[in-house]
Design an enzyme around this catalytic site. Structure first.
Site, PDB file in Angstrom:
ATOM      1  N   ARG A  67       0.807  24.176   1.504  1.00 55.71           N
ATOM      2  CA  ARG A  67       0.956  23.366   0.373  1.00 55.71           C
ATOM      3  C   ARG A  67       0.978  21.793   1.340  1.00 55.71           C
ATOM      4  O   ARG A  67       1.785  21.721   2.353  1.00 55.71           O
ATOM      5  CB  ARG A  67       2.242  23.242  -0.226  1.00 55.71           C
ATOM      6  N   GLU A  78      -0.349  18.256  -2.516  1.00 57.03           N
ATOM      7  CA  GLU A  78       0.464  17.569  -3.523  1.00 57.03           C
ATOM      8  C   GLU A  78      -0.015  16.324  -3.820  1.00 57.03           C
ATOM      9  O   GLU A  78       0.328  15.400  -3.017  1.00 57.03           O
ATOM     10  CB  GLU A  78       2.034  17.709  -3.025  1.00 57.03           C
ATOM     11  N   ARG A  99      -1.073   4.555   1.154  1.00 59.00           N
ATOM     12  CA  ARG A  99      -1.307   5.565   2.118  1.00 59.00           C
ATOM     13  C   ARG A  99      -0.622   5.171   3.701  1.00 59.00           C
ATOM     14  O   ARG A  99      -0.882   5.863   4.681  1.00 59.00           O
ATOM     15  CB  ARG A  99      -2.969   5.684   2.319  1.00 59.00           C
ATOM     16  N   ASP A 154       2.346  18.482   1.738  1.00 61.04           N
ATOM     17  CA  ASP A 154       3.173  17.595   1.301  1.00 61.04           C
ATOM     18  C   ASP A 154       2.636  16.175   1.070  1.00 61.04           C
ATOM     19  O   ASP A 154       2.135  15.723   2.176  1.00 61.04           O
ATOM     20  CB  ASP A 154       4.558  17.633   1.817  1.00 61.04           C
ATOM     21  N   ASP A 165       5.992   6.644   8.978  1.00 64.72           N
ATOM     22  CA  ASP A 165       4.666   6.868   8.373  1.00 64.72           C
ATOM     23  C   ASP A 165       3.639   7.354   9.375  1.00 64.72           C
ATOM     24  O   ASP A 165       3.031   6.480   9.959  1.00 64.72           O
ATOM     25  CB  ASP A 165       4.244   5.841   7.381  1.00 64.72           C
ATOM     26  N   ASN A 219       2.541  14.063   6.726  1.00 68.00           N
ATOM     27  CA  ASN A 219       2.568  12.575   6.474  1.00 68.00           C
ATOM     28  C   ASN A 219       3.480  11.904   7.171  1.00 68.00           C
ATOM     29  O   ASN A 219       3.066  10.588   7.610  1.00 68.00           O
ATOM     30  CB  ASN A 219       2.876  12.262   4.765  1.00 68.00           C
ATOM     31  N   HIS A 247      -0.191  10.116   0.056  1.00 72.35           N
ATOM     32  CA  HIS A 247      -0.198   9.309   1.025  1.00 72.35           C
ATOM     33  C   HIS A 247      -0.838   9.265   2.247  1.00 72.35           C
ATOM     34  O   HIS A 247      -0.460   8.689   3.188  1.00 72.35           O
ATOM     35  CB  HIS A 247       1.444   9.158   1.037  1.00 72.35           C
ATOM     36  N   ASN A 250       8.794  22.212 -10.558  1.00 68.65           N
ATOM     37  CA  ASN A 250       8.647  22.436  -9.091  1.00 68.65           C
ATOM     38  C   ASN A 250      10.010  21.964  -8.521  1.00 68.65           C
ATOM     39  O   ASN A 250      10.972  21.473  -9.377  1.00 68.65           O
ATOM     40  CB  ASN A 250       7.519  21.785  -8.457  1.00 68.65           C
TER      41      ASN A 250
HETATM   42  C1  AAO Z   1      15.343  10.775   1.047  1.00 72.31           C
HETATM   43  C2  AAO Z   1      16.294   9.841   0.291  1.00 72.31           C
HETATM   44  C3  AAO Z   1      15.995   8.449   0.081  1.00 72.31           C
HETATM   45  C4  AAO Z   1      15.794   8.244   1.486  1.00 72.31           C
HETATM   46  C5  AAO Z   1      14.735   9.010   2.194  1.00 72.31           C
HETATM   47  C6  AAO Z   1      14.389   8.544   3.608  1.00 72.31           C
HETATM   48  O1  AAO Z   1      16.402  10.485  -0.996  1.00 72.31           O
HETATM   49  O2  AAO Z   1      16.843   7.723  -0.669  1.00 72.31           O
HETATM   50  O3  AAO Z   1      15.120   6.660   1.342  1.00 72.31           O
HETATM   51  O4  AAO Z   1      15.218  10.371   2.184  1.00 72.31           O
HETATM   52  O5  AAO Z   1      15.457   8.928   4.602  1.00 72.31           O
HETATM   53  C7  AAO Z   1      12.303  14.342  -0.905  1.00 72.31           C
HETATM   54  C8  AAO Z   1      13.242  13.832  -1.797  1.00 72.31           C
HETATM   55  C9  AAO Z   1      13.359  12.502  -1.368  1.00 72.31           C
HETATM   56  C10 AAO Z   1      13.910  12.285  -0.224  1.00 72.31           C
HETATM   57  C11 AAO Z   1      12.758  12.948   0.754  1.00 72.31           C
HETATM   58  C12 AAO Z   1      13.127  12.831   2.463  1.00 72.31           C
HETATM   59  O6  AAO Z   1      12.555  13.817  -3.107  1.00 72.31           O
HETATM   60  O7  AAO Z   1      14.288  11.712  -2.175  1.00 72.31           O
HETATM   61  O8  AAO Z   1      14.115  11.187   0.326  1.00 72.31           O
HETATM   62  O9  AAO Z   1      12.655  14.515   0.515  1.00 72.31           O
HETATM   63  O10 AAO Z   1      14.268  13.621   2.553  1.00 72.31           O
HETATM   64  C13 AAO Z   1       6.549  10.418  -4.694  1.00 72.31           C
HETATM   65  C14 AAO Z   1       5.412  11.172  -3.469  1.00 72.31           C
HETATM   66  C15 AAO Z   1       5.586  12.536  -3.499  1.00 72.31           C
HETATM   67  C16 AAO Z   1       6.722  13.226  -3.366  1.00 72.31           C
HETATM   68  C17 AAO Z   1       7.718  12.458  -4.496  1.00 72.31           C
HETATM   69  C18 AAO Z   1       9.183  12.835  -4.106  1.00 72.31           C
HETATM   70  O11 AAO Z   1       4.167  10.767  -4.086  1.00 72.31           O
HETATM   71  O12 AAO Z   1       4.522  13.019  -2.619  1.00 72.31           O
HETATM   72  O13 AAO Z   1       7.676  10.999  -4.372  1.00 72.31           O
HETATM   73  N1  AAO Z   1       7.165  14.599  -3.258  1.00 72.31           N
HETATM   74  C19 AAO Z   1       7.142  15.220  -2.106  1.00 72.31           C
HETATM   75  C20 AAO Z   1       7.977  16.337  -1.769  1.00 72.31           C
HETATM   76  C21 AAO Z   1       9.599  15.645  -1.928  1.00 72.31           C
HETATM   77  C22 AAO Z   1       9.744  15.148  -0.712  1.00 72.31           C
HETATM   78  C23 AAO Z   1       8.586  14.599  -0.264  1.00 72.31           C
HETATM   79  C24 AAO Z   1       7.420  14.280  -0.808  1.00 72.31           C
HETATM   80  C25 AAO Z   1       8.855  13.549   1.099  1.00 72.31           C
HETATM   81  O14 AAO Z   1       7.860  17.207  -3.041  1.00 72.31           O
HETATM   82  O15 AAO Z   1      10.510  16.773  -2.240  1.00 72.31           O
HETATM   83  O16 AAO Z   1      10.895  14.129  -1.044  1.00 72.31           O
HETATM   84  O17 AAO Z   1       8.623  14.510   2.142  1.00 72.31           O
HETATM   85  C26 AAO Z   1       5.068   8.198  -9.056  1.00 72.31           C
HETATM   86  C27 AAO Z   1       3.872   8.579  -8.159  1.00 72.31           C
HETATM   87  C28 AAO Z   1       4.331   9.564  -7.415  1.00 72.31           C
HETATM   88  C29 AAO Z   1       5.950   9.576  -6.735  1.00 72.31           C
HETATM   89  C30 AAO Z   1       6.746   9.214  -7.713  1.00 72.31           C
HETATM   90  C31 AAO Z   1       8.171   9.008  -7.084  1.00 72.31           C
HETATM   91  O18 AAO Z   1       5.563   9.187 -10.228  1.00 72.31           O
HETATM   92  O19 AAO Z   1       2.940   8.773  -8.979  1.00 72.31           O
HETATM   93  O20 AAO Z   1       3.377   9.889  -6.442  1.00 72.31           O
HETATM   94  O21 AAO Z   1       6.034  10.590  -5.900  1.00 72.31           O
HETATM   95  O22 AAO Z   1       6.416   7.967  -8.373  1.00 72.31           O
HETATM   96  O23 AAO Z   1       8.201   7.980  -6.306  1.00 72.31           O
HETATM   97  C32 AAO Z   1       6.322   9.042 -14.229  1.00 72.31           C
HETATM   98  C33 AAO Z   1       5.113   8.819 -13.898  1.00 72.31           C
HETATM   99  C34 AAO Z   1       4.925   9.504 -12.494  1.00 72.31           C
HETATM  100  C35 AAO Z   1       5.744   8.733 -11.419  1.00 72.31           C
HETATM  101  C36 AAO Z   1       7.139   9.054 -12.037  1.00 72.31           C
HETATM  102  C37 AAO Z   1       8.035   8.620 -11.061  1.00 72.31           C
HETATM  103  O24 AAO Z   1       6.640  10.304 -14.433  1.00 72.31           O
HETATM  104  O25 AAO Z   1       4.229   9.283 -14.597  1.00 72.31           O
HETATM  105  O26 AAO Z   1       3.624   9.057 -11.785  1.00 72.31           O
HETATM  106  O27 AAO Z   1       7.362   8.439 -13.193  1.00 72.31           O
HETATM  107  O28 AAO Z   1       8.098   7.154 -11.147  1.00 72.31           O
END
Ligand code: AAO
Length: 484
Positions: A191, A230, A154, A193, A163, A100, A197, A293
């Site tokens: 997977r 994902e 997206r 990721d 992006d 992505n 988006h 996870n």
């Molecule tokens: C890091 C730093 C950031 C910095 C960034 C850029 O932490 O501060 O800005 O670097 O330099 C992982 C870490 C991130 C990290 C990133 C890159 O988790 O902290 O950022 O590596 O190093 C969304 C996405 C989902 C994503 C998830 C983490 O949709 O795809 O965020 N997961 C994957 C991987 C993950 C990875 C990335 C993607 C990036 O598994 O390990 O990030 O490659 C809602 C939305 C979700 C959204 C969440 C969080 O969820 O539905 O889609 O996930 O918000 O933003 C309730 C709701 C639920 C909601 C949730 C949280 O549970 O029901 O829907 O609350 O609000």
């Protein structure tokens, strides 16, 4: 794209989070293959930004800087060796594909393989990508966008990660080249990721350009890669998992959330009698299932109140339910121990990952949890393999938190999540005979190191599960690990 292409009789994969390729190759040969594991999700194998200013956190691997196969887990030669050895051991490899985005902007700009980035110009010479390969105008996803604005989810950046525009032909081809290189090296799937988006139409183009799996690694000819996307969909957002299931499988986050709630005593186990699509879960074949996870075990991504290794008794109960129940394609989590939710894997002062050590009881040391080596977990992988495609039958419950069920004539499992003992004579559906419970112990020669269960000619057996026992599960099956 929905068939994992496991070797015959295997059903379950494990995410070896942050493991090194050489260690995985050994684990395939010495443990995962012999114990009947079907596959492994590996951490992203492509080069990432090394983020020293944050002490090399685990999440640096989600910040790609090129598609070269050089990370803290190893180089391309080590990768190829791992895939070969694991496939030979009957264990498939699934790659966490970060397509992505590229990195965010940082002060440091060197990757794990020496590539650099010019953040101000969206420059990634290691691919190469430049400004025209990213979505424009520049914007960053805000929390409320998830509820209203699919185009922003997206086309804007996920937490500042640059992006990529998958509608751009050149970008598509770089991604396809990367994934096809991995397929040629023998991986079985991906997977995807952050699939939410990316536009489903763009993903379809990318998937359809992927090669068939490599027959030199034992895959049947014409086999398509297994793809699980994902997409976090707990409801209430503009983007739904249903936009992605026509393409390939999807991670079902509701699964672990509901089972965590139930095994945490937030919902009675008896309600699980119709667990599956009746609960709003995806169709079984579309669903990659898991309890925790790498994100939600540490409060990233979706969720809250997800069971992990830190609540071991409840966690093993939820895992046993996942593996005993016919729904979905299960994935186990294998963790390193953490207190700081940002901390990277066990590492030395140069940032090199420290390998897990293996204790005499098969468990891991050096800071690795290795849930996949817990007897109560690997024994249930064998249970699932033995149960195969058989249907769930003979559901029993006490009207509360004691339940039991059968899988055809192959397996029987009981759970006690009450504060009092379970002592019942229950229908096991198994052939008459003597079985070792594979949770409280295991078969050892002609003895059981744990409980022994005698099934009578009518298929019934006395089942006892004390409220204060170490585990809340009892499981017996017709495989050689259980039947005496
Ligand atoms: C890091 C730093 C950031 C910095 C960034 C850029 O932490 O501060 O800005 O670097 O330099 C992982 C870490 C991130 C990290 C990133 C890159 O988790 O902290 O950022 O590596 O190093 C969304 C996405 C989902 C994503 C998830 C983490 O949709 O795809 O965020 N997961 C994957 C991987 C993950 C990875 C990335 C993607 C990036 O598994 O390990 O990030 O490659 C809602 C939305 C979700 C959204 C969440 C969080 O969820 O539905 O889609 O996930 O918000 O933003 C309730 C709701 C639920 C909601 C949730 C949280 O549970 O029901 O829907 O609350 O609000």
């Amino acid at each position: 794209y929905k068939n994992p292409h496991y070797a015959s009789g295997r059903t379950t994969m494990v995410h070896l989070f942050e493991w090194k390729w050489d260690d995985i190759a050994r684990e395939c040969e010495t443990f995962l293959g012999p114990r009947g594991y079907g596959g492994i999700q590996i951490s992203p194998p492509n080069e990432n930004l090394a983020i020293w200013s944050r002490q090399r956190p685990w999440w640096e691997r989600y910040q790609p800087i090129s598609y070269r196969l050089v990370t803290r887990s190893g180089n391309e030669q080590q990768f190829a060796n791992m895939v070969r050895k694991c496939n030979d051991a009957g264990v498939r490899i699934y790659v966490d594909a970060i397509i992505n985005h590229m990195t965010g902007t940082w002060n440091e700009n060197t990757g794990t393989g020496g590539s650099t980035a010019d953040f101000g110009n969206w420059g990634y010479p290691g691919v190469p990508y430049g400004r025209n390969d990213f979505n424009w105008p520049h914007c960053v996803i805000q929390g409320h966008d998830y509820g209203c604005c699919a185009d922003r989810v997206r086309n804007c950046e996920l937490s500042g990660l640059k992006d990529l525009n998958q509608g751009n032909e050149y970008v598509r081809q770089q991604i396809v080249n990367y994934m096809n290189h991995l397929i040629n090296l023998g991986v079985a799937g991906f997977r995807i990721d952050a699939a939410k988006h990316m536009w489903p139409g763009d993903l379809r183009v990318i998937y359809d350009r992927l090669h068939n799996l490599n027959t030199a690694h034992g895959f049947p000819s014409g086999a398509r890669p297994y793809i699980y996307q994902e997409v976090i969909d707990l409801g209430g957002e503009v983007i739904s998992r249903d936009e992605y299931t026509p393409l390939a499988a999807v991670t079902e986050f509701k699964f672990g959330m509901e089972l965590s709630r139930a095994f945490n005593r937030g919902n009675q186990l008896r309600w699980l009698h119709n667990f599956g699509p009746a609960w709003g879960l995806l169709a079984s074949g579309d669903s990659l299932t898991f309890i925790d996870n790498h994100d939600n075990q540490r409060g990233h991504g979706a969720g809250g109140n997800i069971l992990t290794y830190k609540n071991a008794k409840q966690y093993k109960g939820a895992i046993a339910f996942m593996l005993a129940h016919p729904y979905g394609w299960p994935q186990l989590m294998s963790s390193f121990d953490f207190h700081d939710t940002e901390a990277g894997p066990p590492m030395d002062s140069s940032g090199n990952i420290i390998s897990p050590s293996i204790n005499s009881d098969q468990s891991c040391g050096n800071g690795w949890i290795c849930e996949h080596r817990w007897r109560q977990i690997y024994s249930m992988v064998a249970f699932r393999n033995q149960a195969g495609n058989s249907a769930l039958s003979n559901w029993w419950d006490n009207g509360g938190n004691q339940i039991a069920f059968c899988r055809g004539n192959a397996g029987f499992v009981a759970f006690n999540n009450e504060y009092w003992d379970l002592n019942e004579t229950l229908q096991t559906c198994l052939p008459a005979g003597t079985y070792c419970d594979v949770i409280s112990g295991e078969k050892s020669g002609s003895n059981c190191t744990g409980k022994r269960v005698t099934v009578g000619g009518d298929g019934r057996a006395h089942i006892s599960l004390g409220a204060n026992e170490f585990d809340m599960v009892l499981a017996i099956h017709t495989g050689p690990e259980s039947r005496l």
